[in-house]
Design a protein around this motif. Structure first.
Motif, mmCIF file in Angstrom:
data_model
loop_
_atom_site.group_PDB
_atom_site.id
_atom_site.type_symbol
_atom_site.label_atom_id
_atom_site.label_comp_id
_atom_site.label_asym_id
_atom_site.label_seq_id
_atom_site.Cartn_x
_atom_site.Cartn_y
_atom_site.Cartn_z
ATOM 1 N N CYS A 140 13.043 17.489 -45.117
ATOM 2 C CA CYS A 140 13.779 17.647 -43.866
ATOM 3 C C CYS A 140 14.420 19.032 -43.856
ATOM 4 O O CYS A 140 14.924 19.507 -44.872
ATOM 5 N N VAL A 142 17.068 19.895 -42.218
ATOM 6 C CA VAL A 142 18.524 19.862 -42.035
ATOM 7 C C VAL A 142 19.179 20.159 -43.383
ATOM 8 O O VAL A 142 18.777 19.613 -44.409
ATOM 9 N N HIS A 272 14.410 8.904 -40.254
ATOM 10 C CA HIS A 272 15.334 9.842 -40.893
ATOM 11 C C HIS A 272 16.025 10.731 -39.846
ATOM 12 O O HIS A 272 17.250 10.897 -39.864
ATOM 13 N N HIS A 276 20.086 11.307 -38.515
ATOM 14 C CA HIS A 276 20.899 12.526 -38.333
ATOM 15 C C HIS A 276 21.546 12.544 -36.942
ATOM 16 O O HIS A 276 22.726 12.868 -36.811
ATOM 17 N N HIS A 282 22.590 13.550 -45.543
ATOM 18 C CA HIS A 282 21.595 13.226 -46.568
ATOM 19 C C HIS A 282 22.184 12.376 -47.694
ATOM 20 O O HIS A 282 23.361 12.474 -48.005
HETATM 21 ZN ZN LIG Z 1 17.408 15.194 -43.052
#
Ligand SMILES: [Zn+2]
Length: 318
Positions: A140, A142, A272, A276, A282
């Motif tokens: 990911c 992020v 996932h 967010h 996370h």
């Molecule tokens: Zn993530």
């Protein structure tokens, strides 16, 4: 038991719709991938960091196979790419976010220690084989640490309370796909199921709408950084009351099928990203939906996910 049966039914429906939409392929065929690939829309706030991701990812991958172990005081050509990676994910307190040197500095060691704690690795402070293996995984986009705060193992700062980005009191949110993506019914089914799973634990209701403008959660497949690297990102905008999910159109997405090496399970990544959008950061728990590396199917909440969800939405949300 009933849920399981329902899921099988939806699965068959999805497979049949895929059959008609995109032949028997279980992943996005290249032709569709090409068709939906386009640049980030202007309203994408992460545009700068994502561009960074795309230029350095290939360099980082080739760098990671060139050495065995690196430690404090070493200098090695290309080490700056690791710094760039850790900076994009919030591990380095860089102000310029560029001009990294190839020297193994104290702040790099500190960042690696935090990274190793977050990913349950031996805390050596070195760039060792196990650490580079994790860095090589598609993940990911992020950051693991946002504004000095992480929800992972390392205990950097504390988790801040989540304030909804949607208008106060709203319980029903809409989501829409970028019409240019022209997503198949099979993919729509998959998103609907993912949102439903989140609905079951948050008491929020999600409905797809055809209108991107005015929708609460906007979803788009866009060009990121080729196969691997960042598979997607999510973002929220408090002033516009909008959540966004961006997925890399160049990944080998698997839509409810067997995962081969390098493939990425679409539904798991969608789960996932919605996490967010709904305020979760996370997790260090590998079984959790919110673990940053999502490759194979992982669509059911782990206890760790539920604990985090309950912190925000309460235990009796539904
Ligand atoms: Zn993530």
């Amino acid at each position: 038991m009933r849920l399981r049966a329902l899921r099988s039914f939806v699965f068959i429906l999805t497979l049949s719709s895929l059959f008609f939409d995109v032949s028997v392929s279980i992943s996005f065929p290249p032709a569709l991938g090409q068709q939906i690939a386009r640049q980030f829309p202007l309203w994408f706030r992460f545009i700068k960091s994502s561009k960074l991701f795309s230029w350095f990812w290939n360099k980082l991958k080739s760098f990671l196979i060139t050495f065995k172990d690196l430690k404090l005081g070493d200098t090695f050509q290309g080490l700056s790419n690791v710094k760039q990676y850790l900076d994009l994910l919030g591990y380095l307190n860089s102000t310029s976010h560029s001009n990294f040197t190839d020297n193994f500095t104290l702040d790099l060691q500190s960042a690696i220690i935090t990274f190793q704690k977050n990913f349950n690795l031996n805390v050596t402070g070195k760039l060792d084989r196990n650490t580079t293996k994790v860095i090589s995984e598609p993940r990911c986009g992020v950051p693991d640490i946002v504004n000095g705060t992480t929800t992972m193992n390392s205990g950097v700062s504390n988790t801040t309370a989540f304030n909804p980005w949607w208008k106060e009191g709203k319980r029903e949110l809409t989501y829409a796909f970028d019409p240019e993506n022209n997503v198949s019914d099979g993919v729509r089914f998959l998103f609907r199921d993912a949102f439903e799973r989140w609905s079951n634990v948050t008491a929020l209701k999600f409905t797809e709408t055809a209108l991107l403008n005015g929708s609460d959660v906007k979803i788009a497949f866009v060009v990121f950084d080729g196969r691997g690297g960042a598979v997607g990102v999510a973002d929220t905008d408090y002033s516009e009351h909008v959540g966004s999910v961006y997925l890399d159109s160049e990944e080998e997405w698997v839509v409810r099928g067997e995962n081969e090496d390098g493939d990425v399970d679409l539904e798991s990544v969608v789960m996932h990203m919605v996490g967010h959008v709904l305020g979760l950061g996370h997790s260090s728990v590998e079984e959790a939906v919110m673990y940053p590396i999502v490759l194979e199917e992982k669509i059911d909440f782990a206890l760790d996910d539920l604990r985090r969800i309950h912190q925000i939405y309460g235990v009796n949300s539904k």
